[in-house]
Design a protein around this motif. Sequence first.
Motif, PDB file in Angstrom:
ATOM      1  N   GLU A  12       0.829  -1.210   0.000  1.00  0.00           N
ATOM      2  CA  GLU A  12       0.000   0.000   0.000  1.00  0.00           C
ATOM      3  C   GLU A  12       0.866   1.264   0.000  1.00  0.00           C
ATOM      4  O   GLU A  12       0.551   2.236  -0.687  1.00  0.00           O
ATOM      5  N   GLN A  13       1.949   1.244   0.760  1.00  0.00           N
ATOM      6  CA  GLN A  13       2.840   2.398   0.814  1.00  0.00           C
ATOM      7  C   GLN A  13       3.546   2.606  -0.530  1.00  0.00           C
ATOM      8  O   GLN A  13       3.740   3.742  -0.967  1.00  0.00           O
ATOM      9  N   VAL A  14       3.920   1.505  -1.180  1.00  0.00           N
ATOM     10  CA  VAL A  14       4.559   1.611  -2.496  1.00  0.00           C
ATOM     11  C   VAL A  14       3.566   2.186  -3.505  1.00  0.00           C
ATOM     12  O   VAL A  14       3.921   3.055  -4.301  1.00  0.00           O
ATOM     13  N   ILE A  15       2.323   1.727  -3.455  1.00  0.00           N
ATOM     14  CA  ILE A  15       1.286   2.251  -4.345  1.00  0.00           C
ATOM     15  C   ILE A  15       1.095   3.748  -4.111  1.00  0.00           C
ATOM     16  O   ILE A  15       0.881   4.516  -5.052  1.00  0.00           O
ATOM     17  N   ALA A  16       1.239   4.178  -2.847  1.00  0.00           N
ATOM     18  CA  ALA A  16       1.099   5.596  -2.503  1.00  0.00           C
ATOM     19  C   ALA A  16       2.360   6.395  -2.838  1.00  0.00           C
ATOM     20  O   ALA A  16       2.457   7.571  -2.505  1.00  0.00           O
ATOM     21  N   ASP A  18       5.435   6.113  -1.671  1.00  0.00           N
ATOM     22  CA  ASP A  18       6.310   6.372  -0.535  1.00  0.00           C
ATOM     23  C   ASP A  18       7.725   5.898  -0.897  1.00  0.00           C
ATOM     24  O   ASP A  18       7.938   4.716  -1.163  1.00  0.00           O
ATOM     25  N   ARG A  19       8.684   6.822  -0.920  1.00  0.00           N
ATOM     26  CA  ARG A  19      10.063   6.518  -1.350  1.00  0.00           C
ATOM     27  C   ARG A  19      10.735   5.477  -0.454  1.00  0.00           C
ATOM     28  O   ARG A  19      11.473   4.624  -0.933  1.00  0.00           O
ATOM     29  N   LYS A  20      10.508   5.559   0.861  1.00  0.00           N
ATOM     30  CA  LYS A  20      11.117   4.577   1.774  1.00  0.00           C
ATOM     31  C   LYS A  20      10.561   3.186   1.503  1.00  0.00           C
ATOM     32  O   LYS A  20      11.291   2.202   1.514  1.00  0.00           O
ATOM     33  N   ALA A  21       9.276   3.104   1.251  1.00  0.00           N
ATOM     34  CA  ALA A  21       8.648   1.816   0.939  1.00  0.00           C
ATOM     35  C   ALA A  21       9.166   1.284  -0.400  1.00  0.00           C
ATOM     36  O   ALA A  21       9.402   0.081  -0.545  1.00  0.00           O
ATOM     37  N   GLN A  22       9.347   2.178  -1.369  1.00  0.00           N
ATOM     38  CA  GLN A  22       9.887   1.749  -2.661  1.00  0.00           C
ATOM     39  C   GLN A  22      11.294   1.182  -2.485  1.00  0.00           C
ATOM     40  O   GLN A  22      11.632   0.145  -3.062  1.00  0.00           O
ATOM     41  N   PHE A  23      12.109   1.848  -1.671  1.00  0.00           N
ATOM     42  CA  PHE A  23      13.465   1.362  -1.420  1.00  0.00           C
ATOM     43  C   PHE A  23      13.422   0.011  -0.711  1.00  0.00           C
ATOM     44  O   PHE A  23      14.181  -0.898  -1.048  1.00  0.00           O
ATOM     45  N   GLN A  24      12.522  -0.137   0.237  1.00  0.00           N
ATOM     46  CA  GLN A  24      12.394  -1.413   0.948  1.00  0.00           C
ATOM     47  C   GLN A  24      11.968  -2.526  -0.013  1.00  0.00           C
ATOM     48  O   GLN A  24      12.495  -3.635   0.044  1.00  0.00           O
ATOM     49  N   LEU A  25      11.020  -2.219  -0.892  1.00  0.00           N
ATOM     50  CA  LEU A  25      10.602  -3.207  -1.897  1.00  0.00           C
ATOM     51  C   LEU A  25      11.786  -3.582  -2.774  1.00  0.00           C
ATOM     52  O   LEU A  25      12.013  -4.763  -3.056  1.00  0.00           O
ATOM     53  N   VAL A  50      18.280  -4.141 -17.061  1.00  0.00           N
ATOM     54  CA  VAL A  50      16.920  -4.673 -16.951  1.00  0.00           C
ATOM     55  C   VAL A  50      16.401  -4.481 -15.526  1.00  0.00           C
ATOM     56  O   VAL A  50      15.237  -4.117 -15.328  1.00  0.00           O
ATOM     57  N   LEU A  51      17.262  -4.693 -14.542  1.00  0.00           N
ATOM     58  CA  LEU A  51      16.872  -4.484 -13.150  1.00  0.00           C
ATOM     59  C   LEU A  51      16.372  -3.052 -12.949  1.00  0.00           C
ATOM     60  O   LEU A  51      15.280  -2.818 -12.421  1.00  0.00           O
ATOM     61  N   GLN A  52      17.149  -2.100 -13.403  1.00  0.00           N
ATOM     62  CA  GLN A  52      16.788  -0.688 -13.243  1.00  0.00           C
ATOM     63  C   GLN A  52      15.496  -0.366 -13.996  1.00  0.00           C
ATOM     64  O   GLN A  52      14.583   0.263 -13.450  1.00  0.00           O
ATOM     65  N   GLU A  53      15.402  -0.800 -15.233  1.00  0.00           N
ATOM     66  CA  GLU A  53      14.214  -0.517 -16.037  1.00  0.00           C
ATOM     67  C   GLU A  53      12.966  -1.175 -15.451  1.00  0.00           C
ATOM     68  O   GLU A  53      11.866  -0.618 -15.543  1.00  0.00           O
ATOM     69  N   THR A  54      13.139  -2.338 -14.839  1.00  0.00           N
ATOM     70  CA  THR A  54      12.012  -3.030 -14.220  1.00  0.00           C
ATOM     71  C   THR A  54      11.432  -2.197 -13.082  1.00  0.00           C
ATOM     72  O   THR A  54      10.223  -1.992 -13.004  1.00  0.00           O
ATOM     73  N   TYR A  55      12.310  -1.693 -12.219  1.00  0.00           N
ATOM     74  CA  TYR A  55      11.813  -0.900 -11.084  1.00  0.00           C
ATOM     75  C   TYR A  55      11.224   0.430 -11.530  1.00  0.00           C
ATOM     76  O   TYR A  55      10.241   0.897 -10.938  1.00  0.00           O
ATOM     77  N   PHE A  59       7.366   1.151 -10.449  1.00  0.00           N
ATOM     78  CA  PHE A  59       6.960   2.311  -9.664  1.00  0.00           C
ATOM     79  C   PHE A  59       6.059   3.260 -10.460  1.00  0.00           C
ATOM     80  O   PHE A  59       5.223   3.953  -9.883  1.00  0.00           O
ATOM     81  N   GLN A  60       6.189   3.262 -11.771  1.00  0.00           N
ATOM     82  CA  GLN A  60       5.318   4.105 -12.593  1.00  0.00           C
ATOM     83  C   GLN A  60       3.923   3.508 -12.752  1.00  0.00           C
ATOM     84  O   GLN A  60       2.936   4.230 -12.831  1.00  0.00           O
TER      85      GLN A  60
END
Length: 176
Positions: A12-16, A18-25, A50-55, A59-60
């Motif tokens: 839910e935080q990643v969907i919102a 949240d940068r910290k949640a994105q980093f944790q994911l 590919v790793l970078q492009e995937t994230y 996130f988009q």
Amino acid sequence: MTQIQLDSELIEQVIAQDRKAQFQLFELTKRMIYSLAYRMLNDEDLAHDVLQETYVEVFQKIRSLKHPEALPSWMKTIAARKAIKVAKNQFEFEKIDQHPDPLENQFDSWFDGELLDQAIRELPPGARAVFMLVTVEGYPHSEAANLLGISESTSKSQLHYAKRLLKTRIQNLLRV
């Protein structure tokens, strides 16, 4: 197929956004995504791309994910598609001889993961892609074929070919 369980609150935080949640994911899933990309591409630099492009895509587009509990599988599908797109010209699907394999029932030797990884990296690109998608990642042949732009029967024959080559290569590695 390795399955990572993610906390619904984190999702839910990643969907919102949240940068910290994105980093944790990212920290929780980066090995899974990189491993898939590397095994398909057999190239560290391309796998990192590919790793970078995937994230970036995750996130988009995460707000469009209908079933948040499927996030790890969705991420792996994105990574697989990106790896296939990067290596599309590498994937050659060789004609497979229909003769029986004389070593078919003689493969009882012990080997470790490192030998298996080495043998997988030596597979022809098309056979390696099918092997990774179907055997390692658990995609059905129909979906792997769709991702690779080949027929389902080509996917099945390439998997059989990959397994036959792996048996022979592992036996050869064990003899060295």
